[in-house]
Design an enzyme around this catalytic site. Structure first.
Site, PDB file in Angstrom:
ATOM      1  CG  ASN A  96      -0.203  -0.230   2.570  1.00 47.12           C
ATOM      2  OD1 ASN A  96       0.768   0.936   2.953  1.00 47.12           O
ATOM      3  ND2 ASN A  96      -0.265  -1.064   3.011  1.00 47.12           N
ATOM      4  CG  ASP A 117      -7.127  -5.317   6.514  1.00 45.08           C
ATOM      5  OD1 ASP A 117      -6.634  -5.123   7.840  1.00 45.08           O
ATOM      6  OD2 ASP A 117      -7.646  -4.343   5.878  1.00 45.08           O
ATOM      7  N   PRO A 177      -2.976 -11.831  10.773  1.00 41.76           N
ATOM      8  CG  PRO A 177      -0.973 -12.221  11.872  1.00 41.76           C
ATOM      9  CD  PRO A 177      -1.849 -12.506  10.581  1.00 41.76           C
ATOM     10  CG  ASP A 178      -6.200  -6.522  14.386  1.00 40.44           C
ATOM     11  OD1 ASP A 178      -5.390  -5.677  14.729  1.00 40.44           O
ATOM     12  OD2 ASP A 178      -7.229  -6.094  13.808  1.00 40.44           O
ATOM     13  CG  PHE A 210      -2.206   5.685  13.580  1.00 41.28           C
ATOM     14  CD1 PHE A 210      -1.656   5.784  14.859  1.00 41.28           C
ATOM     15  CD2 PHE A 210      -2.030   7.028  12.847  1.00 41.28           C
ATOM     16  CE1 PHE A 210      -0.880   6.653  15.476  1.00 41.28           C
ATOM     17  CE2 PHE A 210      -1.352   8.144  13.472  1.00 41.28           C
ATOM     18  CZ  PHE A 210      -0.635   7.973  14.542  1.00 41.28           C
TER      19      PHE A 210
HETATM   20  O1  C5P Z   1      -8.521  -2.450  11.175  1.00 39.41           O
HETATM   21  P1  C5P Z   1      -7.568  -1.390  10.534  1.00 39.41           P
HETATM   22  O2  C5P Z   1      -6.407  -1.690   9.575  1.00 39.41           O
HETATM   23  O3  C5P Z   1      -8.373  -0.086   9.940  1.00 39.41           O
HETATM   24  O4  C5P Z   1      -7.010  -0.791  11.737  1.00 39.41           O
HETATM   25  C1  C5P Z   1      -5.715  -0.064  11.873  1.00 39.41           C
HETATM   26  C2  C5P Z   1      -4.941  -0.177  12.999  1.00 39.41           C
HETATM   27  O5  C5P Z   1      -4.710  -1.593  13.518  1.00 39.41           O
HETATM   28  C3  C5P Z   1      -3.846   0.566  13.055  1.00 39.41           C
HETATM   29  O6  C5P Z   1      -2.885   0.878  14.114  1.00 39.41           O
HETATM   30  C4  C5P Z   1      -2.923  -0.819  12.335  1.00 39.41           C
HETATM   31  O7  C5P Z   1      -1.498  -0.438  12.621  1.00 39.41           O
HETATM   32  C5  C5P Z   1      -3.488  -1.935  13.304  1.00 39.41           C
HETATM   33  N1  C5P Z   1      -3.564  -3.107  12.496  1.00 39.41           N
HETATM   34  C6  C5P Z   1      -2.768  -4.292  13.091  1.00 39.41           C
HETATM   35  N2  C5P Z   1      -2.593  -5.418  12.457  1.00 39.41           N
HETATM   36  C7  C5P Z   1      -3.513  -5.559  11.303  1.00 39.41           C
HETATM   37  C8  C5P Z   1      -4.330  -4.599  10.888  1.00 39.41           C
HETATM   38  C9  C5P Z   1      -4.120  -3.473  11.494  1.00 39.41           C
HETATM   39  O8  C5P Z   1      -1.832  -3.942  13.947  1.00 39.41           O
HETATM   40  N3  C5P Z   1      -3.271  -6.812  10.765  1.00 39.41           N
END
Ligand code: C5P
Length: 407
Positions: free
Chosen positions: A209, A286, A314-315, A332
């Site tokens: 990105n 994602d 993984p989030d 963020f």
């Molecule tokens: O869900 P989204 O991607 O919009 O959320 C953004 C936030 O979550 C940011 O702080 C990003 O660094 C974190 N994030 C993460 N791991 C992911 C996706 C997002 O830590 N897989």
């Protein structure tokens, strides 16, 4: 400008690195500082005072009997006008004098008479730096609260290689800015993710990105200036590491996840130093490609595109925030619309005390940004500004919200 309204007394002592002090004087002024130079007699053998006078637009002082100061007390006058005294280069001899409180020339006298912080940038041959008396003097200066900037290791003017090179002017300027900055994160450990991730499709292609990493790197720099011990986990960017920040480079979201979890250690582990704050600035993909090809995908005769399958990454932030020993987490959100609503929802979904929303397409790659801070008390806008300025404001806001002993 980070040194606007700052007045720096630049002391130059007699070492060959004095030539770098010319560049240093310019660089300090470029960042907004006014610079007053005071030199030792020996320094004038290396660089003529007129050089510094021309560079700073101010007369240079070398002599404690200089009659140009009205009350003839140059050591008091000059040190009272300064916000900080920076001696660069500082010779072994000058440091020995400082350590013992000797005051036999203008610069040593004003260092003793000062009521502002003192920073010294040692510059000497490696054997002089390693010598027992120098070791003792450096230790004593540290105990006296003097900031020792460097030295660096590398080629020396004498032809030898080793520890004792003066730091480069841009590194000294970074250290001066850090020394003068407020310290809302003193003693805190901060873990930051920054930049994009890159998810491979085949050995030569991938999905990424437009995140440049600038905001995350600026936050890492601001955290270090605020007194924190900073670890930066960076996706692919060409950005230089902010001074004093530890950094691990990763490529994929899974590598980023692994690096973050490795830094935090097993939940509750006593062998790891706990992070107090986690700031997730990275634009993490994602999804990743599930069926990554081990060889380069080729066009087919029938023109059919490759059938890519995706699997969710993984989030990282949500997982860190859900730990029983979670650091204080900042997320963020790069949104394209309805910042407030989407931001608040994301804050609750991720389970973080502070979420920073920004307009994705209005920040990626740019040098400025606008941030909306969302916490359980409401919203606060940090108006459009350079990313370094915003990072400093944000770090101040984090420091204010951070519970004492959080982490
Ligand atoms: O869900 P989204 O991607 O919009 O959320 C953004 C936030 O979550 C940011 O702080 C990003 O660094 C974190 N994030 C993460 N791991 C992911 C996706 C997002 O830590 N897989």
């Amino acid at each position: 400008m980070e040194l606007a309204n700052r007045h720096i007394l630049l002391g130059v002592t007699g070492g060959v690195a004095a030539f770098k002090a010319c560049e240093l004087a310019r660089e300090l002024q470029r960042r907004g500082a006014t610079v007053q130079v005071a030199m030792t007699e020996a320094a004038t053998r290396f660089i003529a005072p007129v050089t510094f006078q021309a560079l700073t637009g101010r007369p240079v002082f070398t002599d404690q009997w200089d009659a140009r100061i009205d009350n003839n007390m140059a050591h008091i006058e000059l040190s009272r006008q300064a916000d900080v005294v920076l001696v660069a280069p500082a010779t072994a001899d000058f440091m020995a004098k400082l350590a013992h409180g000797l005051a036999d020339d203008l610069l040593s006298t004003l260092c003793l008479a000062r009521n502002v912080p003192l920073l010294v940038a040692p510059a000497m041959n490696r054997e002089m730096w390693a010598a027992a008396p120098t070791r003792r003097n450096v230790e004593q200066l540290r105990r006296d609260g003097v900031g020792i900037l460097g030295p660096d290791s590398g080629d020396q003017a004498c032809g030898e290689t080793g520890m004792g090179r003066m730091l480069e002017p841009e590194d000294l300027v970074e250290d001066v800015i850090a020394a003068l900055a407020p310290k809302p994160l003193a003693g805190r450990r901060v873990l930051i993710t920054a930049g994009p991730t890159f998810e491979p499709i085949d050995p030569v292609r991938g999905i990424t990105n437009l995140s440049s990493g600038k905001m995350g790197f600026a936050i890492a720099r601001a955290c270090r200036q605020a007194g924190a011990d900073v670890m930066l986990v960076a996706g692919p960017t060409g950005l230089p590491t902010p001074r004093g920040v530890r950094r691990v480079d990763v490529r994929t979201a899974r590598e980023m996840h692994q690096a973050v979890m490795g830094e935090l250690g097993a939940v509750g582990s006593a062998t790891y130093a706990r992070s107090d704050v986690f700031i997730a600035v990275a634009a993490v993909a994602d999804w990743r490609v599930a069926n990554v090809s081990s060889s380069k995908l080729k066009k087919t005769a029938d023109g059919a595109p490759p059938a890519l399958e995706f699997v969710q990454n993984p989030d990282i932030l949500a997982e860190v925030a859900a730990r029983s020993d979670a650091p204080w987490c900042v997320g963020f959100a790069a949104e394209s619309e309805d910042l407030e609503k989407n931001g608040q929802e994301k804050r609750l979904r991720k389970g973080v005390p502070l979420l920073v929303a920004n307009i994705g397409h209005a920040t990626f790659g740019r040098d400025d940004n606008e941030l909306l801070l969302i916490d359980d008390r409401g919203m606060q806008l940090l108006a459009r500004a350079g990313k370094d300025d915003l990072a400093r404001d944000l770090v101040g806001q984090i420091g204010r919200r951070l519970p004492a002993g959080a982490g």
